[in-house]
Design an enzyme around this catalytic site. Structure first.
Site, short mmCIF file in Angstrom:
data_model
loop_
_atom_site.label_atom_id
_atom_site.label_comp_id
_atom_site.label_asym_id
_atom_site.label_seq_id
_atom_site.Cartn_x
_atom_site.Cartn_y
_atom_site.Cartn_z
N CYS A 15 0.83 -1.20 0.00
CA CYS A 15 0.00 0.00 0.00
C CYS A 15 0.87 1.26 0.00
CB CYS A 15 -0.92 -0.01 1.21
SG CYS A 15 -1.83 1.54 1.43
N CYS A 50 0.58 3.39 3.09
CA CYS A 50 1.39 2.88 4.19
C CYS A 50 2.86 3.23 3.97
CB CYS A 50 1.23 1.37 4.33
SG CYS A 50 -0.45 0.81 4.70
#
Length: 473
Positions: A391, A394
């Site tokens: 991600c 993230c």
């Protein structure tokens, strides 16, 4: 059919330099120099008769402009002069995979010219009302006729409707708008309310308001042109090709392989798109000046904060790995059973390096996070990030989280910092038990309470995270 009116009917038959001579302003020359060289291409035309890819190529002469807006999709012959068609080989089959490789290093202008010369009046630009206006500018620069369509969902921002009008006036075109079926919209709203997508996801609403109108539009085409870029979405667009056989929709002749999809901006960085728009003095949506980057329907779009990825402004309450409305659903692919690279790189098979790897961050296993969440009394409070290595959101907060861990360790404040990888097999558990909505999700486990407190903000800088911790510990 007439999805949109046509631009100037002049043909683009010379090189970029000759085109510049006809438009000799210094401003135009300076901007056009960024576009790269444009090869003169043989005028082919795509048709589909076998159900997979083209079996013929044709040449189509420019057609006359039609100023009147059409209220529905009708056969093209009803609104424009019929083009002259020249057959070019009955057994010809176009290899669009090879063509995509051949055009990998081509400029957007060259790609646009290739698309328009191959498909003539059977291709149209899909315009969303955002920075994909660059597609219209590139089409205009080729000097070829081009067509534009857009999806009016009925829930766009007022600024977007005004912008459509600005674009029509700028280029002297009429955008053909596709609308959702009124009965379907009525049924959805009466059954589930106006904002059901906040509760059960955006897919149903998008299917009614966007996907089905798009499907109707594409059934009258053999190709379409989109503004997709590889850097746009962390979960779905990192491997889009320059040109492909559309994996999701059918074209005029019906069946798999009957529609070709062009992505001239696939390899272009978003900043370069904006530099191009400024250089060419192209009008832009007023929402961009308010912090909006990716623009869709009003209830599902919001401005992004500094440092956030542009797609964080869309469907922000959902998983970052699948932020597509269905128009480009062919981009979404399943990851492997461990959730590695899940839809992030298009293929979902490449293992991404782990995140938050430092001695100050405790790696929690499934049993570890279960025990932590069940404790009524803890020796110290915890802050834990639920994450997925693939991600980009993230990845984008890794530096802030590591700095937070270091500050808390140095201060001796008694707050433990942890991480739990919540994708793959752990995702369902995290959604049911740990309040996971999208990645990353940050939880604070107080010292004297078993209930975890979810960090509510999209601000993930170290100061905001530290303020959250200090307010609760």
């Amino acid at each position: 059919m007439a999805l949109a009116a046509l631009s100037s009917s002049s043909s683009f038959t010379g090189s970029v330099s000759s085109h510049l001579n006809a438009n000799s302003s210094d401003h135009f020359k300076a901007a056009a120099s960024q576009l790269g060289s444009l090869k003169i291409l043989d005028r082919g035309f795509y048709s589909q008769s076998t159900g997979i890819i083209s079996s013929r190529r044709r040449s189509v002469n420019p057609v006359n402009s039609q100023a009147k807006r059409n209220d529905s999709i009708v056969p093209l012959a009803a609104t424009v002069v019929a083009p002259e068609v020249v057959e070019k080989g009955e057994g010809f089959v176009e290899d669009f995979g090879k063509l995509a490789k051949d055009l990998e290093n081509a400029s957007p202008l060259e790609i646009m010219d290739k698309a328009l010369e191959k498909f003539g009046n059977d291709i149209a630009i899909a315009f969303s009302g955002a920075e994909d206006v660059a597609l219209i500018e590139y089409a205009h620069l080729t000097g070829r006729p081009f067509r534009v369509f857009s999806l009016d969902t009925g829930r766009l921002n007022p600024e977007t409707y005004k912008y459509f009008d600005d674009v029509e006036k700028k280029y002297g075109i009429r955008i053909e708008y596709m609308f959702p079926d009124a009965i379907e919209v009525q049924g959805l709203v009466r059954t589930k309310g106006l904002f059901s997508f906040y509760e059960d996801g955006h897919q149903e609403c998008c299917r009614v308001r966007k996907v089905r109108p798009l499907r109707r539009a594409l059934k009258g085409l053999r190709a379409w042109i989109t503004g997709q870029r590889k850097d746009q979405s962390p979960g779905t667009r990192s491997e889009i090709p320059i040109v492909q056989v559309d994996p999701s929709f059918e074209g005029l002749d019906g069946g798999n392989g009957s529609l070709v999809k062009w992505n001239p901006l696939a390899n272009v960085d978003g900043r370069d798109v904006w530099n191009f728009l400024r250089a060419m003095n192209v009008p832009v949506n007023g929402l961009h000046s308010q912090g909006y980057v990716s623009i869709g329907c009003e209830p599902c779009t919001r401005p992004v904060l500094p440092g956030q990825h542009e797609r964080e402004g869309r469907w922000w309450w959902e998983d970052a790995a699948a932020k597509e409305c269905g128009l480009h659903k062919g981009n979404i692919k399943d990851g492997n059973e461990n959730g590695v690279a899940q839809a992030e790189g298009g293929g979902g098979t490449v293992t991404d390096a782990d995140l938050f790897d430092t001695k100050n961050v405790v790696t929690l296993s499934r049993s570890g996070i279960e025990n932590l969440s069940k404790l009524q009394e803890r020796k110290e409070p915890w802050i834990v990030v639920l994450y997925a290595p693939w991600c980009r959101f993230c990845q984008g907060m890794e530096g802030s989280y590591l700095e937070l861990a270091e500050k808390l360790a140095v201060s001796g404040g008694g707050v433990k910092v942890g991480k739990f990888r919540a994708d793959g097999e752990e995702k369902e558990y995290a959604q049911q038990e740990l309040q996971l909505g999208s990645f990353p999700t940050i939880l604070f486990f107080p010292k004297h309470s078993s209930k975890a407190i979810k960090y509510p903000s999209e601000k993930r800088d170290v100061e905001s995270l530290l303020a959250f911790v200090n307010a609760l510990r």
